[in-house]
Design an enzyme around this catalytic site. Structure first.
Site, PDB file in Angstrom:
ATOM      1  N   ASP A 128      42.569  35.870  36.360  1.00 46.64           N
ATOM      2  CA  ASP A 128      41.608  37.288  36.938  1.00 46.64           C
ATOM      3  C   ASP A 128      42.639  38.302  36.437  1.00 46.64           C
ATOM      4  O   ASP A 128      41.876  39.180  37.308  1.00 46.64           O
ATOM      5  CB  ASP A 128      42.004  36.355  38.425  1.00 46.64           C
ATOM      6  CG  ASP A 128      43.085  36.344  39.028  1.00 46.64           C
ATOM      7  OD1 ASP A 128      43.702  36.657  37.867  1.00 46.64           O
ATOM      8  OD2 ASP A 128      42.870  36.690  40.530  1.00 46.64           O
ATOM      9  N   SER A 129      43.073  38.696  35.671  1.00 40.61           N
ATOM     10  CA  SER A 129      43.690  39.932  35.097  1.00 40.61           C
ATOM     11  C   SER A 129      42.253  40.599  34.861  1.00 40.61           C
ATOM     12  O   SER A 129      42.380  42.196  34.601  1.00 40.61           O
ATOM     13  CB  SER A 129      44.229  39.784  33.880  1.00 40.61           C
ATOM     14  OG  SER A 129      44.017  38.778  33.253  1.00 40.61           O
ATOM     15  N   ASP A 144      41.750  30.821  35.669  1.00 41.85           N
ATOM     16  CA  ASP A 144      42.435  31.265  37.319  1.00 41.85           C
ATOM     17  C   ASP A 144      41.392  30.806  37.898  1.00 41.85           C
ATOM     18  O   ASP A 144      40.364  31.742  38.221  1.00 41.85           O
ATOM     19  CB  ASP A 144      42.631  32.804  36.382  1.00 41.85           C
ATOM     20  CG  ASP A 144      43.809  33.333  37.569  1.00 41.85           C
ATOM     21  OD1 ASP A 144      44.475  31.681  37.826  1.00 41.85           O
ATOM     22  OD2 ASP A 144      44.551  34.495  36.821  1.00 41.85           O
ATOM     23  N   LYS A 162      44.714  27.351  37.787  1.00 40.80           N
ATOM     24  CA  LYS A 162      45.655  27.829  37.876  1.00 40.80           C
ATOM     25  C   LYS A 162      45.280  28.686  39.183  1.00 40.80           C
ATOM     26  O   LYS A 162      44.244  29.111  39.824  1.00 40.80           O
ATOM     27  CB  LYS A 162      46.031  29.121  36.851  1.00 40.80           C
ATOM     28  CG  LYS A 162      47.239  30.249  37.769  1.00 40.80           C
ATOM     29  CD  LYS A 162      47.931  30.755  35.874  1.00 40.80           C
ATOM     30  CE  LYS A 162      47.244  31.638  35.631  1.00 40.80           C
ATOM     31  NZ  LYS A 162      46.979  32.937  37.529  1.00 40.80           N
ATOM     32  N   GLU A 167      47.564  30.691  42.870  1.00 44.00           N
ATOM     33  CA  GLU A 167      48.774  31.426  43.103  1.00 44.00           C
ATOM     34  C   GLU A 167      49.485  31.127  44.475  1.00 44.00           C
ATOM     35  O   GLU A 167      48.656  31.637  45.613  1.00 44.00           O
ATOM     36  CB  GLU A 167      48.002  32.801  42.984  1.00 44.00           C
ATOM     37  CG  GLU A 167      47.901  33.213  42.014  1.00 44.00           C
ATOM     38  CD  GLU A 167      47.729  35.071  41.303  1.00 44.00           C
ATOM     39  OE1 GLU A 167      48.307  35.654  42.936  1.00 44.00           O
ATOM     40  OE2 GLU A 167      47.446  35.839  40.511  1.00 44.00           O
ATOM     41  N   GLU A 176      56.203  35.060  37.660  1.00 33.19           N
ATOM     42  CA  GLU A 176      56.046  35.866  36.682  1.00 33.19           C
ATOM     43  C   GLU A 176      57.151  37.002  37.470  1.00 33.19           C
ATOM     44  O   GLU A 176      57.110  36.674  38.410  1.00 33.19           O
ATOM     45  CB  GLU A 176      54.099  36.679  37.392  1.00 33.19           C
ATOM     46  CG  GLU A 176      54.373  37.571  36.782  1.00 33.19           C
ATOM     47  CD  GLU A 176      52.731  37.800  36.576  1.00 33.19           C
ATOM     48  OE1 GLU A 176      51.649  37.633  37.248  1.00 33.19           O
ATOM     49  OE2 GLU A 176      52.098  39.271  36.816  1.00 33.19           O
TER      50      GLU A 176
HETATM   51  O1  KIV Z   1      45.157  36.854  35.639  1.00 30.94           O
HETATM   52  C1  KIV Z   1      46.377  36.443  34.396  1.00 30.94           C
HETATM   53  O2  KIV Z   1      46.180  37.006  33.414  1.00 30.94           O
HETATM   54  C2  KIV Z   1      47.627  36.781  34.688  1.00 30.94           C
HETATM   55  C3  KIV Z   1      48.970  36.091  34.228  1.00 30.94           C
HETATM   56  C4  KIV Z   1      49.608  37.127  33.662  1.00 30.94           C
HETATM   57  C5  KIV Z   1      49.673  35.195  34.204  1.00 30.94           C
HETATM   58  O3  KIV Z   1      47.371  35.544  36.050  1.00 30.94           O
END
Ligand code: KIV
Length: 263
Positions: A45-46, A84, A112, A114, A181
């Protein structure tokens, strides 16, 4: 080439062979990463920051994540694709199941999430229903407003113990991968040693089983890159060579260096 699966990564951990993860958001970059031998591709989600230009990942929606996961999955073979789950898409176990289904149907092999112990029930339910989960602890960017900025986590003994306890609880609940992280090197190394689950670090030192970087950061496209980033395009020929150099540096332990981590 043989598909990378969670069993491949577990075997690599047992054999103490490091593996790599890189973010990608479309088929072309996913193909280039997979061709460079990068084992896992994170549709992070970056993308809210590096593609969409937001100041955080919070505005990203599940529909956008599904779209980019579909794009990546068309180019990523044989890499394992991690989708994500964006902010608030797993606030309840029911939300998590509905939205994880969207990413899995878009081509992710794993999702993934968080967060710590509050996710135990969600991780258990997803795992039981055939959705492998990668947990993400430490500096979890979706909590940037609670942290008061993008700051290193787990520096005091109480916070460090909480991260270690959360990691164990999530692994016991069925998480099959863990991202750590921006936590102190020693903490990341301890957690990696204690868990049988492969641990992927970012800003967490060289003691984890794998490393992940945001693609735009490692290609030098981020104006003020975080300290844990190395530009792998500098001195290289092209993007494919940068990806290959990153994979080689992770495997031979030359990345990350001590200056990329935190005490
Ligand atoms: O969204 C992302 O790219 C991430 C990485 C920084 C681990 O969660």
């Amino acid at each position: 080439m043989k598909a990378v699966t969670i069993r491949t990564l577990q075997e690599m951990k047992r054999e103490r062979r490091r593996f790599c993860c890189l973010t990608a958001y479309d088929a072309s970059f996913a193909r280039a990463a997979a061709s460079a031998g990068i084992e896992t591709i994170l549709v992070g989600d970056s993308l809210g920051m590096v593609l969409q230009g937001h100041a955080s990942t919070l505005p990203v929606t599940i529909e956008e994540m599904a779209y980019h996961t579909r794009c990546v999955s068309r180019g990523a073979a044989p890499a394992l694709v991690i989708g994500d789950m964006p902010f608030m898409s797993y606030a309840t176990p029911e939300d998590a199941m509905r939205n994880a289904a969207m990413l899995m149907q878009a081509g992710a092999h794993m999702v993934k999430l968080e967060g710590g112990a509050w996710l135990v029930d969600t991780v258990q339910r997803l795992s039981e229903r055939g959705v492998p989960v990668c947990a993400h602890l430490g500096l979890t960017p979706q909590s940037v407003n609670s942290f008061g900025g993008f700051v290193v986590q787990g520096r005091d003994p109480v916070a460090a113990q909480r991260i270690a306890d959360d990691a164990k609880a999530l692994a016991d609940a069925g998480a099959t991968l863990l991202v750590l992280e921006c936590v102190p090197r020693a903490l990341a190394t301890d957690i990696t040693t204690q868990l049988t689950v492969p641990v992927i670090g970012i800003g967490a030192g060289a003691g984890t089983d794998a490393q992940v970087l945001v693609m735009h950061d490692m290609l030098g496209m981020t104006p003020r890159p975080p300290r844990f980033v190395q530009n792998f395009l500098t001195g290289g020929r092209d993007i494919a060579s940068a990806f290959a150099a990153y994979a080689a540096a992770v495997r031979d332990g030359s990345f990350p260096q001590p200056e990329h981590g935190f005490d």
